[in-house]
Design a protein around this motif. Structure first.
Motif, PDB file in Angstrom:
ATOM      1  N   GLU A 178    -101.211 -10.750  50.677  1.00 56.91           N
ATOM      2  CA  GLU A 178    -100.176  -9.795  50.266  1.00 56.91           C
ATOM      3  C   GLU A 178     -99.455 -10.266  49.000  1.00 56.91           C
ATOM      4  O   GLU A 178     -99.031  -9.442  48.186  1.00 56.91           O
ATOM      5  N   ILE A 179     -99.322 -11.579  48.850  1.00 55.72           N
ATOM      6  CA  ILE A 179     -98.718 -12.113  47.623  1.00 55.72           C
ATOM      7  C   ILE A 179     -99.595 -11.762  46.424  1.00 55.72           C
ATOM      8  O   ILE A 179     -99.111 -11.264  45.397  1.00 55.72           O
ATOM      9  N   LYS A 180    -100.890 -12.007  46.555  1.00 55.01           N
ATOM     10  CA  LYS A 180    -101.814 -11.698  45.459  1.00 55.01           C
ATOM     11  C   LYS A 180    -101.855 -10.199  45.189  1.00 55.01           C
ATOM     12  O   LYS A 180    -101.878  -9.750  44.030  1.00 55.01           O
ATOM     13  N   GLU A 181    -101.838  -9.416  46.259  1.00 59.00           N
ATOM     14  CA  GLU A 181    -101.866  -7.958  46.112  1.00 59.00           C
ATOM     15  C   GLU A 181    -100.628  -7.457  45.376  1.00 59.00           C
ATOM     16  O   GLU A 181    -100.707  -6.544  44.546  1.00 59.00           O
ATOM     17  N   PHE A 182     -99.465  -8.046  45.666  1.00 59.22           N
ATOM     18  CA  PHE A 182     -98.223  -7.649  44.996  1.00 59.22           C
ATOM     19  C   PHE A 182     -98.348  -7.883  43.493  1.00 59.22           C
ATOM     20  O   PHE A 182     -97.965  -7.029  42.675  1.00 59.22           O
ATOM     21  N   VAL A 183     -98.873  -9.052  43.107  1.00 61.94           N
ATOM     22  CA  VAL A 183     -99.025  -9.366  41.688  1.00 61.94           C
ATOM     23  C   VAL A 183    -100.031  -8.418  41.038  1.00 61.94           C
ATOM     24  O   VAL A 183     -99.776  -7.858  39.960  1.00 61.94           O
ATOM     25  N   ASP A 184    -101.164  -8.207  41.689  1.00 65.48           N
ATOM     26  CA  ASP A 184    -102.221  -7.358  41.116  1.00 65.48           C
ATOM     27  C   ASP A 184    -101.781  -5.896  40.982  1.00 65.48           C
ATOM     28  O   ASP A 184    -102.104  -5.224  40.003  1.00 65.48           O
ATOM     29  N   ASN A 185    -101.009  -5.418  41.978  1.00 72.20           N
ATOM     30  CA  ASN A 185    -100.596  -4.009  41.972  1.00 72.20           C
ATOM     31  C   ASN A 185     -99.451  -3.721  41.004  1.00 72.20           C
ATOM     32  O   ASN A 185     -99.123  -2.566  40.763  1.00 72.20           O
ATOM     33  N   ASN A 186     -98.837  -4.776  40.486  1.00 70.17           N
ATOM     34  CA  ASN A 186     -97.738  -4.596  39.538  1.00 70.17           C
ATOM     35  C   ASN A 186     -98.089  -5.212  38.186  1.00 70.17           C
ATOM     36  O   ASN A 186     -97.263  -5.872  37.547  1.00 70.17           O
ATOM     37  N   ASP A 187     -99.319  -4.978  37.745  1.00 65.98           N
ATOM     38  CA  ASP A 187     -99.776  -5.587  36.494  1.00 65.98           C
ATOM     39  C   ASP A 187     -99.123  -4.970  35.258  1.00 65.98           C
ATOM     40  O   ASP A 187     -99.290  -5.466  34.142  1.00 65.98           O
ATOM     41  N   ASP A 188     -98.351  -3.903  35.468  1.00 66.14           N
ATOM     42  CA  ASP A 188     -97.619  -3.304  34.357  1.00 66.14           C
ATOM     43  C   ASP A 188     -96.194  -3.847  34.256  1.00 66.14           C
ATOM     44  O   ASP A 188     -95.400  -3.376  33.440  1.00 66.14           O
ATOM     45  N   ALA A 189     -95.868  -4.830  35.090  1.00 65.10           N
ATOM     46  CA  ALA A 189     -94.534  -5.424  35.099  1.00 65.10           C
ATOM     47  C   ALA A 189     -94.662  -6.940  35.162  1.00 65.10           C
ATOM     48  O   ALA A 189     -95.721  -7.493  35.473  1.00 65.10           O
ATOM     49  N   HIS A 190     -93.565  -7.620  34.867  1.00 60.58           N
ATOM     50  CA  HIS A 190     -93.508  -9.063  35.063  1.00 60.58           C
ATOM     51  C   HIS A 190     -93.119  -9.351  36.517  1.00 60.58           C
ATOM     52  O   HIS A 190     -92.425  -8.547  37.150  1.00 60.58           O
ATOM     53  N   ILE A 191     -93.530 -10.491  37.017  1.00 59.95           N
ATOM     54  CA  ILE A 191     -93.305 -10.849  38.419  1.00 59.95           C
ATOM     55  C   ILE A 191     -92.354 -12.035  38.491  1.00 59.95           C
ATOM     56  O   ILE A 191     -92.502 -13.016  37.738  1.00 59.95           O
ATOM     57  N   LEU A 192     -91.393 -11.964  39.401  1.00 54.99           N
ATOM     58  CA  LEU A 192     -90.494 -13.086  39.662  1.00 54.99           C
ATOM     59  C   LEU A 192     -90.478 -13.344  41.168  1.00 54.99           C
ATOM     60  O   LEU A 192     -90.051 -12.498  41.950  1.00 54.99           O
ATOM     61  N   ILE A 193     -90.976 -14.501  41.557  1.00 59.51           N
ATOM     62  CA  ILE A 193     -91.098 -14.869  42.964  1.00 59.51           C
ATOM     63  C   ILE A 193     -90.051 -15.921  43.308  1.00 59.51           C
ATOM     64  O   ILE A 193     -89.920 -16.934  42.603  1.00 59.51           O
ATOM     65  N   PHE A 194     -89.311 -15.691  44.386  1.00 60.03           N
ATOM     66  CA  PHE A 194     -88.376 -16.678  44.916  1.00 60.03           C
ATOM     67  C   PHE A 194     -88.952 -17.238  46.206  1.00 60.03           C
ATOM     68  O   PHE A 194     -89.275 -16.471  47.130  1.00 60.03           O
ATOM     69  N   THR A 195     -89.085 -18.540  46.269  1.00 57.93           N
ATOM     70  CA  THR A 195     -89.650 -19.168  47.454  1.00 57.93           C
ATOM     71  C   THR A 195     -88.896 -20.450  47.763  1.00 57.93           C
ATOM     72  O   THR A 195     -87.950 -20.824  47.055  1.00 57.93           O
ATOM     73  N   THR A 196     -89.314 -21.122  48.826  1.00 57.28           N
ATOM     74  CA  THR A 196     -88.738 -22.405  49.218  1.00 57.28           C
ATOM     75  C   THR A 196     -89.828 -23.468  49.145  1.00 57.28           C
ATOM     76  O   THR A 196     -91.019 -23.165  49.079  1.00 57.28           O
ATOM     77  N   TYR A 197     -89.405 -24.731  49.185  1.00 61.09           N
ATOM     78  CA  TYR A 197     -90.399 -25.808  49.197  1.00 61.09           C
ATOM     79  C   TYR A 197     -91.285 -25.686  50.429  1.00 61.09           C
ATOM     80  O   TYR A 197     -92.482 -25.992  50.371  1.00 61.09           O
TER      81      TYR A 197
END
Length: 415
Positions: free
Chosen positions: A101-120
């Motif tokens: 789902e992470i990869k799908e989110f990036v691929d499906n929004n290829d017309d925008a920049h992506i900013l991911i917030f995560t934890t260690y």
């Protein structure tokens, strides 16, 4: 909204444009988050000119801090940025810890920049998704030296285009390769800001160590009674004309539960005009005697911290030491001997300027660094000292304050 950086932040930003990997060491209260945000915004502008999509990641030690960082970033983000959270916490944004789902989110929004917030803890999910990472910012980066986190940190360090580690307390090792002296993973220190510079510039305060000597009998059986009476006595010796806001680091969740549930401490604090907040991972968050969710807890803490007429005591076991933005605190009481990083972070909670002082400095009404003109001139670090209790805590606190605020370096931590 315009983001204007201070001179030390500009130096850090310049260093990041010279180097694709490295450590930025800035004392607590020095505005590390603003450096990250400005760097991201400049890179988004460059990517727009080139027609490239950027995938950016911000790593935090806790879900709470990831959410706080998201709020800080979101204030400045342009519309063409899509936000994804990769952790188990609740968020109004898209969220997933599943690699597909992470990869799908990036691929499906290829017309925008992506900013991911995560934890260690969840960074491995980002790594396993095999997405491209252009910029990655590690907040409180010393956390990445832990055995359970280092593998993901080192892996993303190999393939991310730009990789930056922000901390006030680098953690090194001479026994294994996880320490931040491993330049292959962490890079070198590309900018180190002195606390002395920040104090003189009117950005933070110097702390004052207050050894609180007392003769209360202490043993492990009656520890919670001892600590409750100690807090009462310290509160009674604080100048209450300034409406104190006191952070208390307790020895354990169990001791805190007994302090509040099996002594008269709550009643005594109430009689002195204090509200009480407490939070632990074991028992949850409370505002006075009411259990609340963490969102309500931190909203209340933020509101109370901004009110000069409000006085309160907040008890915690480790959850508030690192990274969480707590404004207005005047005192911190050490009921246990924290490790170097927790202690340095706890000091950082009480050396933030009074908002009115900060405003007056910006408007030229107060000269920066002339603390005699400040409403709040210092942050107090109180250590209860008994013949068989507190001396080691006092010694460690003195050493850390000397390293950071006298020598102008950083606290030395070993992993």
């Amino acid at each position: 909204m315009t983001l204007t950086l201070r001179p030390h932040q500009e130096r850090a930003l310049d260093a990041m444009f010279r180097e694709n990997k490295g450590q930025i060491v800035v004392p607590t209260g020095g505005g590390k988050t603003m450096i990250m945000i400005k760097d991201l915004l400049l890179n988004l502008e460059l990517a727009e000119d080139l027609g490239h999509q950027l995938v950016n990641v911000v790593v935090a030690p806790r879900i709470l801090l990831a959410q706080q960082l998201c709020d800080d970033f979101f204030t400045f983000l342009p519309d063409n940025v899509k936000v994804l959270h990769v952790h188990s916490g609740r968020t109004p944004f898209d969220s997933s810890t599943k690699t597909d789902e992470i990869k799908e989110f990036v691929d499906n929004n290829d017309d925008a920049h992506i900013l991911i917030f995560t934890t260690y803890h969840s960074l491995n999910r980002v790594v396993d998704s095999e997405i491209e990472v252009n910029n990655i910012y590690f907040d409180e980066a010393h956390n990445g030296t832990a055995k359970s986190f280092f593998k993901s940190v080192s892996e993303v360090s190999e393939y991310a285009e730009r990789c930056y580690y922000f901390t006030a307390t680098p953690r090194v090792s001479y026994k294994h390769d996880r320490g931040m002296n491993n330049v292959n993973v962490w890079g070198t220190i590309i900018e180190q800001v002195s606390a002395i510079e920040l104090v003189n510039a009117g950005h933070i305060l110097s702390p004052t160590i207050v050894p609180f000597e007392h003769d209360l009998h202490y043993n492990k059986v009656n520890a919670y009674v001892h600590h409750a009476l100690t807090v009462e006595n310290i509160i009674d010796n604080i100048d209450d004309t300034v409406n104190p806001k006191v952070l208390v680091s307790v020895p354990s969740s169990r001791v805190l539960n007994n302090m509040l549930g099996h002594t008269s401490l709550l009643k005594e604090l109430e009689s002195r005009g204090y509200d009480v907040l407490h939070i632990t991972s074991k028992y949850g968050a409370y505002v006075n005697k009411t259990k609340v969710n963490r969102t309500t807890f931190f909203k209340t803490l933020k509101e109370w911290g901004s009110k000069e007429e409000k006085r309160f005591v907040i008890f915690h076991y480790s959850i508030l030491s690192e990274g969480i933005n707590v404004s207005g605190l005047s005192h911190t009481i050490f009921l246990r001997n924290l490790n170097v990083i927790e202690m340095a972070q706890s000091i950082g909670r009480v050396i933030r300027l009074n908002k009115s002082d900060s405003d007056d400095i910006k408007e030229g009404n107060i000269s920066p660094g002339v603390v005699s003109m400040y409403r709040k001139s210092t942050g107090y670090c109180v250590v209860p000292v008994h013949k068989n209790y507190g001396k080691k805590c006092k010694e460690r606190l003195t050493r850390i304050v000397n390293d950071i605020f006298i020598e102008g370096g950083h606290a030395n931590a070993v992993c």
